[in-house]
Design an enzyme around this catalytic site. Sequence first.
Site, PDB file in Angstrom:
ATOM      1  N   TYR A  64       1.009  -1.617   0.071  1.00  0.00           N
ATOM      2  CA  TYR A  64      -0.013  -0.407  -0.062  1.00  0.00           C
ATOM      3  C   TYR A  64       0.930   1.006  -0.085  1.00  0.00           C
ATOM      4  O   TYR A  64       1.776   1.851   1.022  1.00  0.00           O
ATOM      5  CB  TYR A  64      -0.781  -0.172   1.328  1.00  0.00           C
ATOM      6  CG  TYR A  64      -2.127  -1.033   1.221  1.00  0.00           C
ATOM      7  CD1 TYR A  64      -2.069  -1.844   0.310  1.00  0.00           C
ATOM      8  CD2 TYR A  64      -2.538  -1.113   2.317  1.00  0.00           C
ATOM      9  CE1 TYR A  64      -3.114  -2.647   0.299  1.00  0.00           C
ATOM     10  CE2 TYR A  64      -3.215  -2.187   2.619  1.00  0.00           C
ATOM     11  CZ  TYR A  64      -3.540  -3.411   1.643  1.00  0.00           C
ATOM     12  OH  TYR A  64      -4.720  -4.393   1.097  1.00  0.00           O
ATOM     13  N   PRO A 216     -15.660  -4.113   3.005  1.00  0.00           N
ATOM     14  CA  PRO A 216     -17.050  -4.727   3.434  1.00  0.00           C
ATOM     15  C   PRO A 216     -17.921  -3.788   2.603  1.00  0.00           C
ATOM     16  O   PRO A 216     -19.318  -4.397   2.672  1.00  0.00           O
ATOM     17  CB  PRO A 216     -16.330  -4.270   5.350  1.00  0.00           C
ATOM     18  CG  PRO A 216     -15.229  -3.692   4.658  1.00  0.00           C
ATOM     19  CD  PRO A 216     -14.646  -3.942   3.821  1.00  0.00           C
ATOM     20  N   LEU A 217     -17.280  -3.208   2.338  1.00  0.00           N
ATOM     21  CA  LEU A 217     -18.929  -1.493   1.572  1.00  0.00           C
ATOM     22  C   LEU A 217     -18.902  -2.598   0.304  1.00  0.00           C
ATOM     23  O   LEU A 217     -19.350  -1.690  -0.032  1.00  0.00           O
ATOM     24  CB  LEU A 217     -18.269  -0.483   2.210  1.00  0.00           C
ATOM     25  CG  LEU A 217     -18.389  -0.375   3.580  1.00  0.00           C
ATOM     26  CD1 LEU A 217     -17.745   1.211   4.066  1.00  0.00           C
ATOM     27  CD2 LEU A 217     -19.577  -0.149   4.227  1.00  0.00           C
ATOM     28  N   LEU A 223     -23.725   1.107  -0.803  1.00  0.00           N
ATOM     29  CA  LEU A 223     -24.763   2.386  -0.342  1.00  0.00           C
ATOM     30  C   LEU A 223     -25.143   2.996  -1.272  1.00  0.00           C
ATOM     31  O   LEU A 223     -26.433   3.420   0.295  1.00  0.00           O
ATOM     32  CB  LEU A 223     -23.125   3.505   0.333  1.00  0.00           C
ATOM     33  CG  LEU A 223     -21.782   3.084   0.554  1.00  0.00           C
ATOM     34  CD1 LEU A 223     -20.800   3.966   1.321  1.00  0.00           C
ATOM     35  CD2 LEU A 223     -22.306   1.925   2.338  1.00  0.00           C
TER      36      LEU A 223
HETATM   37  N1  LIG Z   1      -6.319  -8.336   1.082  1.00  0.00           N
HETATM   38  C1  LIG Z   1      -6.505  -7.977  -0.112  1.00  0.00           C
HETATM   39  O1  LIG Z   1      -6.130  -8.423  -0.988  1.00  0.00           O
HETATM   40  C2  LIG Z   1      -7.666  -6.427   1.059  1.00  0.00           C
HETATM   41  C3  LIG Z   1      -8.036  -5.796  -0.827  1.00  0.00           C
HETATM   42  C4  LIG Z   1      -8.548  -4.630  -0.872  1.00  0.00           C
HETATM   43  C5  LIG Z   1      -8.617  -4.197   0.202  1.00  0.00           C
HETATM   44  N2  LIG Z   1      -8.252  -4.858   1.309  1.00  0.00           N
HETATM   45  C6  LIG Z   1      -8.327  -4.393   2.862  1.00  0.00           C
HETATM   46  O2  LIG Z   1     -10.136  -3.818   3.236  1.00  0.00           O
HETATM   47  C7  LIG Z   1     -10.092  -3.031   3.418  1.00  0.00           C
HETATM   48  C8  LIG Z   1     -11.022  -2.394   3.156  1.00  0.00           C
HETATM   49  O3  LIG Z   1     -11.270  -2.291   1.742  1.00  0.00           O
HETATM   50  P1  LIG Z   1     -10.771  -1.190   0.939  1.00  0.00           P
HETATM   51  O4  LIG Z   1     -11.460   0.431   1.596  1.00  0.00           O
HETATM   52  O5  LIG Z   1     -11.208  -1.037  -0.288  1.00  0.00           O
HETATM   53  O6  LIG Z   1     -12.870  -1.014   0.780  1.00  0.00           O
HETATM   54  P2  LIG Z   1     -14.427  -0.954   1.515  1.00  0.00           P
HETATM   55  O7  LIG Z   1     -14.387  -0.413   3.175  1.00  0.00           O
HETATM   56  O8  LIG Z   1     -15.504  -1.540   1.268  1.00  0.00           O
HETATM   57  O9  LIG Z   1     -15.163   0.778   0.932  1.00  0.00           O
HETATM   58  C9  LIG Z   1     -14.272   1.974   1.182  1.00  0.00           C
HETATM   59  C10 LIG Z   1     -14.727   2.459   0.487  1.00  0.00           C
HETATM   60  O10 LIG Z   1     -16.242   2.894   0.993  1.00  0.00           O
HETATM   61  C11 LIG Z   1     -16.145   4.692   1.520  1.00  0.00           C
HETATM   62  N3  LIG Z   1     -16.957   4.637   2.742  1.00  0.00           N
HETATM   63  C12 LIG Z   1     -15.935   4.656   3.803  1.00  0.00           C
HETATM   64  N4  LIG Z   1     -16.777   4.596   5.021  1.00  0.00           N
HETATM   65  C13 LIG Z   1     -18.278   5.713   4.151  1.00  0.00           C
HETATM   66  C14 LIG Z   1     -19.618   5.929   5.202  1.00  0.00           C
HETATM   67  N5  LIG Z   1     -19.455   5.910   5.848  1.00  0.00           N
HETATM   68  N6  LIG Z   1     -19.851   6.380   4.043  1.00  0.00           N
HETATM   69  C15 LIG Z   1     -19.799   6.094   3.097  1.00  0.00           C
HETATM   70  N7  LIG Z   1     -18.845   6.465   2.229  1.00  0.00           N
HETATM   71  C16 LIG Z   1     -17.643   5.339   3.018  1.00  0.00           C
HETATM   72  C17 LIG Z   1     -14.745   4.739   1.200  1.00  0.00           C
HETATM   73  O11 LIG Z   1     -14.632   6.746   0.612  1.00  0.00           O
HETATM   74  P3  LIG Z   1     -14.030   7.655   1.764  1.00  0.00           P
HETATM   75  O12 LIG Z   1     -13.141   7.817   1.492  1.00  0.00           O
HETATM   76  O13 LIG Z   1     -14.649   8.648   1.448  1.00  0.00           O
HETATM   77  O14 LIG Z   1     -14.888   7.494   2.845  1.00  0.00           O
HETATM   78  C18 LIG Z   1     -14.156   3.880   0.287  1.00  0.00           C
HETATM   79  O15 LIG Z   1     -14.590   5.223  -1.022  1.00  0.00           O
HETATM   80  C19 LIG Z   1      -8.415  -2.141   2.915  1.00  0.00           C
HETATM   81  O16 LIG Z   1      -9.051  -0.743   3.490  1.00  0.00           O
HETATM   82  C20 LIG Z   1      -7.578  -2.986   2.816  1.00  0.00           C
HETATM   83  O17 LIG Z   1      -6.599  -2.882   4.194  1.00  0.00           O
HETATM   84  C21 LIG Z   1      -7.048  -5.717   1.364  1.00  0.00           C
END
Ligand SMILES: NC(=O)c1ccc[n+]([C@@H]2O[C@H](COP(=O)([O-])OP(=O)(O)OC[C@H]3O[C@@H](n4cnc5c(N)ncnc54)[C@H](OP(=O)(O)O)[C@@H]3O)[C@@H](O)[C@H]2O)c1
Length: 291
Positions: A64, A216-217, A223
């Site tokens: 990252y 997770p989102l 949303l």
């Molecule tokens: N193991 C793997 O291969 C892998 C792959 C992908 C991700 N990950 C991990 O999983 C974690 C979560 O994944 P992710 O961040 O990609 O996706 P996510 O948690 O599904 O969604 C994040 C998105 O949702 C928005 N969001 C978050 N909270 C919100 C709220 N309360 N209201 C409205 N929008 C909201 C964020 O925008 P804003 O920034 O504007 O809030 C961002 O665009 C990552 O941080 C990473 O650590 C792991």
Amino acid sequence: MGMVAKSGVFNIGGELPVHRMGYGAMKLTGPGVWGPPEDEGYARALLRRAVELGVDFIDTADVYGPDHNERIIREALYPYPSGLVIGTKAGLVRKDGPATRENPGISMNGSERHIRDAVEGSLRKLGVECLNLCQLHRIDPAIPVEETMEVFRALRDEGKIRHIGLSEVGVEAIERARSVVEIATVQNVYNLITRVHEDVLTYCELNKIAFIPFWPLHSGGLLELEAVVGIAARRDARPAQVALAWLLQKSPSIILIPGTSSIAHLEQNIEACDLELSAAEMVALEGLADH
Ligand SMILES: NC(=O)c1ccc[n+]([C@@H]2O[C@H](COP(=O)([O-])OP(=O)(O)OC[C@H]3O[C@@H](n4cnc5c(N)ncnc54)[C@H](OP(=O)(O)O)[C@@H]3O)[C@@H](O)[C@H]2O)c1
């Protein structure tokens, strides 16, 4: 602590307790998960706010940024409060700038040389002598998972890793890995819409492995779903809180790592710990799966 405590506790590897509402730090990077975030001061403030609110599990990875995400976590939180668990990953290589759909710019490397270098790098960047949790980010198709797990086992025996996890794996791969070393966590894509890993979740529950859903989102993509928005409106909650509460209630083996680059969203997501969905709401949300 308050709200986060309501998510309950999962003992990683049977001995390392974390609250089930964690934080995924990937968004604290530049566009396309490349380079530092635009405002490092804000990123540090967000991490400190998460810990202040009781979050004690933070997900990161060497790729990252690459490297910047781990660096910023140390700059924000070192010396770490006792009980804070930072989970990182090794096994991917980033190149060629920001990720795009056409050019994800990612390759896999599960070789001993790469995994050892990656773990040494994470130890240095995070400023620790032992990684509480290190997950193989992806299995390298050119190297049997058993071989890569032998490297992880050796690093554990050398005291450089405490617990070992996997990411984006099926049950067969988990069993092959477990034939070499104990697996404490599995991090697979899983959310209201994407449920391809239902069998992996069940397997984790049966084997006391933490299941950590990434996206997770659905990267923010669920949303606006009618069912989610409807329940949110009736419960005076946010759609993101409904999606996260569903995951928390879905299984006691789930640890959440919602990602956000916004302190307001972080605070909202943590408040999902306080939203108890009814059986009827759980069933309605269950029906959203498109696998
Ligand atoms: N193991 C793997 O291969 C892998 C792959 C992908 C991700 N990950 C991990 O999983 C974690 C979560 O994944 P992710 O961040 O990609 O996706 P996510 O948690 O599904 O969604 C994040 C998105 O949702 C928005 N969001 C978050 N909270 C919100 C709220 N309360 N209201 C409205 N929008 C909201 C964020 O925008 P804003 O920034 O504007 O809030 C961002 O665009 C990552 O941080 C990473 O650590 C792991």
